[in-house]
Motif scaffolding. Structure first.
Motif, PDB file in Angstrom:
ATOM      1  N   GLU A 424     -69.905  12.359 -15.501  1.00  0.00           N
ATOM      2  CA  GLU A 424     -69.499  13.538 -16.252  1.00  0.00           C
ATOM      3  C   GLU A 424     -68.378  13.227 -17.229  1.00  0.00           C
ATOM      4  OE1 GLU A 424     -67.853  18.048 -15.358  1.00  0.00           O
ATOM      5  OE2 GLU A 424     -69.108  17.030 -13.882  1.00  0.00           O
ATOM      6  N   ARG A 425     -67.433  12.376 -16.809  1.00  0.00           N
ATOM      7  CA  ARG A 425     -66.371  11.910 -17.689  1.00  0.00           C
ATOM      8  C   ARG A 425     -65.721  10.693 -17.069  1.00  0.00           C
ATOM      9  NH1 ARG A 425     -62.336  15.090 -19.792  1.00  0.00           N
ATOM     10  NH2 ARG A 425     -63.524  17.007 -19.429  1.00  0.00           N
ATOM     11  N   VAL A 426     -64.956   9.959 -17.849  1.00  0.00           N
ATOM     12  CA  VAL A 426     -64.098   8.892 -17.349  1.00  0.00           C
ATOM     13  C   VAL A 426     -62.712   9.147 -17.929  1.00  0.00           C
ATOM     14  CG1 VAL A 426     -63.572   6.432 -17.345  1.00  0.00           C
ATOM     15  CG2 VAL A 426     -65.947   7.193 -17.128  1.00  0.00           C
ATOM     16  N   LYS A 427     -61.732   9.288 -17.075  1.00  0.00           N
ATOM     17  CA  LYS A 427     -60.386   9.618 -17.525  1.00  0.00           C
ATOM     18  C   LYS A 427     -59.738   8.456 -18.260  1.00  0.00           C
ATOM     19  CE  LYS A 427     -58.685  13.012 -14.188  1.00  0.00           C
ATOM     20  NZ  LYS A 427     -57.790  13.147 -13.028  1.00  0.00           N
ATOM     21  N   VAL A 428     -58.898   8.804 -19.210  1.00  0.00           N
ATOM     22  CA  VAL A 428     -57.975   7.858 -19.818  1.00  0.00           C
ATOM     23  C   VAL A 428     -56.643   8.031 -19.093  1.00  0.00           C
ATOM     24  CG1 VAL A 428     -56.760   7.192 -21.923  1.00  0.00           C
ATOM     25  CG2 VAL A 428     -59.140   7.973 -22.039  1.00  0.00           C
ATOM     26  N   GLY A 429     -56.093   6.948 -18.556  1.00  0.00           N
ATOM     27  CA  GLY A 429     -54.945   7.070 -17.674  1.00  0.00           C
ATOM     28  C   GLY A 429     -53.644   6.524 -18.208  1.00  0.00           C
ATOM     29  N   GLU A 430     -53.586   6.162 -19.481  1.00  0.00           N
ATOM     30  CA  GLU A 430     -52.367   5.583 -20.040  1.00  0.00           C
ATOM     31  C   GLU A 430     -51.878   6.470 -21.174  1.00  0.00           C
ATOM     32  OE1 GLU A 430     -51.321   3.561 -22.888  1.00  0.00           O
ATOM     33  OE2 GLU A 430     -49.447   3.297 -21.754  1.00  0.00           O
TER      34      GLU A 430
END
Length: 441
Positions: A424-430
């Motif tokens: 569904e999505r892939v988070k950006v964590g930076e």
């Protein structure tokens, strides 16, 4: 109006203001480049159904009366007294993201972790390191709320099981490399008082790689416990599920979650090199819902401990704060100074108003109470009140504030990353990467 904190509490307050008959202009000021608070950064990634609330929250953010101003920290980028120059009223809704202390010896040893910190890591919060120590074979989780079960489940499941969620690559690699085989969850009281939800409990048993072991020691329900579950349908469902699992045959799955009741942690064992164990004392019911120690002590061979005994709000510079209760002192959402006197134009809502308890329904009623007072009491008072004034001031200060359009760009980017991998999505964590994507660079 300014609302500081763009989690559910702040967004519900904005919604209440929009639905009132007053003519309002609302700036939602958030320290992160992304909105939604604990819905985005506190819900386990393998619970996407809970995150469905984001759709309703996003509709509020899209209203013309609301502006999202992200990447701005109250007390660092702006002071409260400075906000009062631009807004007739300020509502604080910064929630609770810190861990409550357990207050036992060894709590500060290496390998003793706050659950909130671990949740922030696996939820890819931009303000936490991208690595996490996951080299313990056996771990202890202290607490019997939903957060404790989330932590236990994430520790027990394989990295590949979690890859269908929105976790970014660094979280996947950390979970894939972990060596944990056994997770021991400890409850101070008996099973009648477990605070996790029935659905959350049943989901522990859904993994093909994890089996749940409910230990019979301490699995007792006294008369007070029976009266308690008779009044609470959810607790009765939890007890029924647990009872069905006590003493059942094990299937030989590679990972296990052990549930231990009537075991009160008394000390985290270890030294400078880290945790080597957890000491607990067997408890017995006192007949009034409480427990007392029996003197029977057990040392558990674990190499890490996760403390999941509740969240705690933290103080904000320039805003009164009750350290003992960990809330902003208030009367129905109207902020009080430490002498109990009203501070005109300053309000509070959400967990930092009432403590980290209750569900979304409580957050909505909190917001309604606070906004009712705000609308009845607020008159135009800010010297400079236009959005252009706010934007010019932030720009002059060199604050790299983000907009709702920039959040939408980041949101679309994460969804596109997910589509490329069937998720569904892939988070950006930076954070710097979030800002870069939001700016269209």
């Amino acid at each position: 109006m300014a609302i500081v904190g763009a989690g559910p509490a702040g967004i519900y307050a904005a919604d209440q203001l929009i639905k009132s008959e007053a003519e309002v202009s609302i700036d939602l000021i958030e320290r992160l480049p992304a909105p939604y608070g604990l819905v985005r950064y506190g819900v386990a990634p393998d619970h996407p159904r809970i995150k469905e609330i984001i759709k309703a929250l996003q509709r509020v953010l899209a209203q013309p009366e609301v502006r999202f101003i992200g990447n701005v920290t109250l007390g660092e980028d702006v002071k409260l007294e400075e906000l009062r120059e631009f807004y007739d009223a300020v509502v604080v809704s910064t929630g609770a993201m810190a861990d409550r202390a357990l207050d036992i010896p060894g709590e500060d040893l290496p390998g003793s972790h706050g659950a909130a910190d671990f949740v922030s890591w696996y939820d890819a919060h931009p303000d936490v390191p991208q690595t996490w120590p996951l080299d313990a074979k056996s771990v202890a989780v202290i607490g019997v709320g939903n957060v404790a079960l989330d932590v236990a489940r994430v520790l027990a499941k394989t990295g590949d099981e979690m890859l269908v969620t929105d976790i970014p690559q660094h979280v996947y690699e950390g979970l894939k490399a972990k060596t944990t085989t056994d997770v021991h969850v400890f409850a101070r009281r008996g099973p009648a008082y477990a605070k996790f939800s029935p659905l959350e409990l049943r989901e522990l048993n859904h993994s093909p790689n994890v089996e749940v072991v409910v230990h019979p020691e301490g699995f007792d329900v006294d008369e007070h416990g029976m009266e308690h579950i008779a009044k609470h349908k959810a607790q009765k469902m939890v007890l029924n599920t647990l009872s069905n699992w006590v003493g059942r045959d094990l299937e030989g799955k590679p990972h296990r979650i052990h549930l231990h009741f009537a075991e009160a942690p008394t000390e985290i064992l270890g030294g400078p090199d880290g945790v080597t164990g957890l000491r607990t004392e067997r408890t017995q019911a006192t007949g009034d819902g409480g427990v007392e120690g029996t003197g029977e002590v057990t040392d558990w061979d674990v190499q890490a401990v996760y403390r999941a005994v509740g969240y705690r709000s933290t103080a904000i510079p320039g805003v009164p704060f009750d350290e003992r209760a960990a809330v902003i002192p208030n009367d129905g959402g109207r902020v009080l100074d430490l002498a109990g006197e009203r501070i005109e134009g300053l309000y509070v809502t959400g967990w930092i108003k009432r403590g980290p308890v209750g569900l979304i329904g409580h957050t909505k009623s909190d917001a309604a109470e606070t906004v009712a007072h705000l609308l009845a009491e607020t008159t135009p008072s800010a010297p400079a009140r236009s959005t252009a004034d706010v934007d010019a001031w932030l720009a002059e200060r060199g604050v790299p504030a983000t907009s709702f359009a920039q959040w939408q760009r980041l949101d679309e980017h994460e969804i596109a990353l997910g589509e490329a991998s069937g998720r569904e999505r892939v988070k950006v964590g930076e954070r710097t990467e979030m800002l870069r994507i939001g700016a269209g660079e």
